[in-house]
Scaffold this motif. Sequence first.
Motif, PDB file in Angstrom:
ATOM      1  N   UNK A 114      10.607  -8.747  -7.703  1.00 21.97           N
ATOM      2  CA  UNK A 114      10.945  -8.329  -6.339  1.00 21.97           C
ATOM      3  C   UNK A 114      12.215  -7.496  -6.406  1.00 21.97           C
TER       4      UNK A 114
ATOM      5  N   UNK B  52      16.812   1.193  -4.119  1.00 20.20           N
ATOM      6  CA  UNK B  52      15.888   0.749  -3.082  1.00 20.20           C
ATOM      7  C   UNK B  52      14.517   0.637  -3.718  1.00 20.20           C
ATOM      8  N   UNK B  53      13.664  -0.113  -3.079  1.00 18.98           N
ATOM      9  CA  UNK B  53      12.322  -0.301  -3.599  1.00 18.98           C
ATOM     10  C   UNK B  53      11.346  -0.047  -2.461  1.00 18.98           C
ATOM     11  N   UNK B  54      10.271   0.683  -2.717  1.00 16.86           N
ATOM     12  CA  UNK B  54       9.355   0.962  -1.604  1.00 16.86           C
ATOM     13  C   UNK B  54       8.529  -0.267  -1.248  1.00 16.86           C
ATOM     14  N   UNK B  55       7.687  -0.129  -0.233  1.00 16.46           N
ATOM     15  CA  UNK B  55       6.897  -1.273   0.219  1.00 16.46           C
ATOM     16  C   UNK B  55       7.770  -2.193   1.056  1.00 16.46           C
ATOM     17  N   UNK B  56       7.257  -3.364   1.392  1.00 19.70           N
ATOM     18  CA  UNK B  56       8.049  -4.304   2.179  1.00 19.70           C
ATOM     19  C   UNK B  56       9.178  -4.872   1.321  1.00 19.70           C
ATOM     20  N   UNK B  57      10.272  -5.245   1.974  1.00 21.21           N
ATOM     21  CA  UNK B  57      11.449  -5.735   1.257  1.00 21.21           C
ATOM     22  C   UNK B  57      11.262  -7.221   0.922  1.00 21.21           C
ATOM     23  N   UNK B  58      10.462  -7.482  -0.092  1.00 19.11           N
ATOM     24  CA  UNK B  58      10.160  -8.864  -0.454  1.00 19.11           C
ATOM     25  C   UNK B  58      11.367  -9.552  -1.101  1.00 19.11           C
TER      26      UNK B  58
ATOM     27  N   UNK C 131      14.517  -9.348  -0.084  1.00 15.03           N
ATOM     28  CA  UNK C 131      15.295  -9.942   1.008  1.00 15.03           C
ATOM     29  C   UNK C 131      14.525 -11.087   1.650  1.00 15.03           C
ATOM     30  N   UNK C 132      13.224 -10.911   1.777  1.00 16.34           N
ATOM     31  CA  UNK C 132      12.400 -11.988   2.356  1.00 16.34           C
ATOM     32  C   UNK C 132      12.509 -13.250   1.511  1.00 16.34           C
TER      33      UNK C 132
ATOM     34  N   UNK D 193       3.700 -15.907   7.008  1.00 17.08           N
ATOM     35  CA  UNK D 193       4.397 -15.307   5.863  1.00 17.08           C
ATOM     36  C   UNK D 193       4.355 -16.274   4.677  1.00 17.08           C
TER      37      UNK D 193
END
Lengths: 499, 499
Positions: free
Chosen positions: A194, A200-206, A208-209, A456
């Motif tokens: 993750x 930065x990483x594309x897609x959803x910010x897993x 931080x999640x 989630x």
Amino acid sequence: MNILYDERVDGVLPQVDRSALLQALNARLPELEVLHQKEELKPYECDGLSAYRTTPLLVVLPSHLDEVQGVLKLCHEMQVPVVARGAGTGLSGGALPLEKGVLLVMARFNNILHIDPAARTARVQPGVRNLAISQAAAPFGLYYAPDPSSQIACSIGGNVAENAGGVHCLKYGLTVHNLIKVDILTVEGEHLSLGSDALDSPGFDLLALFTGSEGMLGVITEVTVKLLPKPQTAKVLLAAFDSVEKAGRAVGDIIGAGIIPGGLEMMDNLAIRAAEDFIHAGYPVDAEAILLCELDGVEADVHDDCDRVRQVLEKAGATEVRQARDEAERVRFWAGRKNAFPAVGRLSPDYYCMDGTIPRRELPGVLQAIAGLSAEYGLRVANVFHAGDGNMHPLILFDANQPGELDRAEALGGKILELCVKVGGSITGEHGVGREKINQMCAQFNSDELTLFHAVKAAFDPGGLLNPGKNIPTLHRCAEFGALHVHMGQLPFPELERF
Amino acid sequence: MNILYDERVDGVLPQVDRSALLQALNARLPELEVLHQKEELKPYECDGLSAYRTTPLLVVLPSHLDEVQGVLKLCHEMQVPVVARGAGTGLSGGALPLEKGVLLVMARFNNILHIDPAARTARVQPGVRNLAISQAAAPFGLYYAPDPSSQIACSIGGNVAENAGGVHCLKYGLTVHNLIKVDILTVEGEHLSLGSDALDSPGFDLLALFTGSEGMLGVITEVTVKLLPKPQTAKVLLAAFDSVEKAGRAVGDIIGAGIIPGGLEMMDNLAIRAAEDFIHAGYPVDAEAILLCELDGVEADVHDDCDRVRQVLEKAGATEVRQARDEAERVRFWAGRKNAFPAVGRLSPDYYCMDGTIPRRELPGVLQAIAGLSAEYGLRVANVFHAGDGNMHPLILFDANQPGELDRAEALGGKILELCVKVGGSITGEHGVGREKINQMCAQFNSDELTLFHAVKAAFDPGGLLNPGKNIPTLHRCAEFGALHVHMGQLPFPELERF
């Protein structure tokens, strides 16, 4: 009987054949250390929230990642819940074991894998202690900023799981702000990265999640943290006030003046006296409140800021403002603050440490309300907290041997958290929800929000095998205890959940 | 026929009865402005990535939140996809409409609701322009830090959706680091608050998850951002180098020396010449590369840092280091950089702006590799980028009227992004995935990771009605184009997807 995981409200856990599981673990992972005798399991009954205890089904102590993977795969096959644990210093029972679950101890993964001074990152295993990262980075003039009070003992994996804070997170952010990548194993034992080594990483910010998800989404196997250059200098100012409200307002004034201190801490009279008795920090024991304000950075900058903060404090009505004359005095000022919890512990047979967060502007009003509640419940409350963040740690003093005092302490604690939610704050700042505040989550979130949390969770762990019963309450639990909350006008601390 | 959303690989969208939808919108929301004539729809065919165009089914321009809610509820009932859009300045086609979907334009929600100087926050509607927040905060000595180049036009809702960056995000973070709360409407039209007014919020970090989710998880209705005190002073240094590799290494040296500049930007010779011709910024046109390094903070601090940066730059082999003599020269230095894209645009009939991120340490090697690829493909590449973050914006120059040049430009772009992934970076820094990079996501993530993204998406939007076909590719798309990627050794830019 396990009274902490309540199948009535938390969901029915699968039936586990303990000896079959033990046999399968031994057969498949012959090198893996597995604890299963009653006396071996005893030390793992609780984490830092020792009032809550459960004997785990089994404890596994893997030394290699393929063992962790093997445990997860087997538990997934056999539908056995897994609770991962780091150093076990957490204060909300996030690593509390399950009678029907395996406790997966990650403490042996304690290697620092790589320090990259140019990228200013450290790649470490999850069992590495928070302070050990800064120690390893020190030769490069770097350090890892988040510094929970337990930093000498707590592990970075647990810090990620709980999104740990500390004295310096006002300026340098919580754990989530100081990570770039976390490697995990999913409930099925699959490896995922993750975040990334880039900005930065594309897609959803897993990433931080995942941070602060309290072991419910996966098991951490590697953490890459950001390192910061050590500030050239640090100075600390101590300001005394004749009322806690004035001190609370001064906090807002400092921030409002555009200064971001490295740390901005507050203690009230009870905490000051306790700390002074214990540590002899040189605190003014007649003050109703003190603020400790640390400024760090380059020499000239810190010098200017000290002058500006002094002016703000004086204008806010400080009766005295003192700058630590030297490094020894600076360390002493902080020692008083850092030992405030044990110091307060000397005043009373028991205390209950709260952890709530409020918008900074609400500090004076909330402090006044806590004083009122303290009088109403007939229990002393010492206030020690990360004032700059609005992260409060009221310590409720009580004597569990006096009939009714524990009940009153818990009821008072519930009122304080309710107050935090009411003014737009939250029921936890940095200690997490864990098992301790699972019911209060029903006050913080409505059923739409909880449903989304569950969805989630299901995206990562559809079977609900990872750390069930923590962090996110079931809707059933909220129906049960949320209703109580509404009817009785206070948050529930049902008798059955206490050790 | 809509060739941009490809039902073969992106999933079959529901059949929509356009006139029934229009009738239902008019009946239920009589005040709502709905555009449905062909000529009215034309201006909404694309966002800032104008090479991709689709005529939306309908455009709605709500003025009140209950209208937004009404649109979402109706679309949910009738199973019509919805694409939300702010100012439409996005560069990756994130707000590209769907032939079978409603375009929900949030531009009219452009009120600043509250500036709280004590809490240092601004609560604003999603259509407020990025720069307007700083303007409204200026009387309090505050500003909003993230500053995409489009900040005069782009809206904060779009910034949140794309997790926008900017020149200053090295020091002050991306959008996600500068938010405390986002209010959204779910696909079903239900209101949710993500984050809180306090420092931290318990449960999973849905605020961070939502930020950068490109309109796939909900529609933003309100944003509360952090404000920062305006730095007392800002100085900029310009350093010239005789090779891009040396300039790339100097970037790492500055960061490695423990300095965090407000901005640290790099341009190569082609970009320098173009900018100088256009803006007359005073750049050294013979340099192979320049760095612009801005230092901000209090006077004394900035003064010290300027000296240290100068030393680092000289040691790194800078042929010249100049400090802007006054504010006018500082502004001129930046004007050259900020206008570099249009300046390069003057060199060539067309250019293709790339956006990739790499670990900082890889800068020298990647720049060298790009030079090699440029020669191999026979196309000039100008490099202009946020060097401090490792966020590169190579501009590939081509002439679409020359047969084969567009194909070569796209293939070269694909190679550059592939290179970013290979060195541990990512296919986008701050422009997002949107429609443009949907295929490259197959190179960035494996099928386990994509499956997890889809499960997270389903937690918010199980029917997949919000912005389908963007950001996260279907597994089918990756099977189709990921396979191509593997077989042909280059990323796919299939002909059918181009306007």
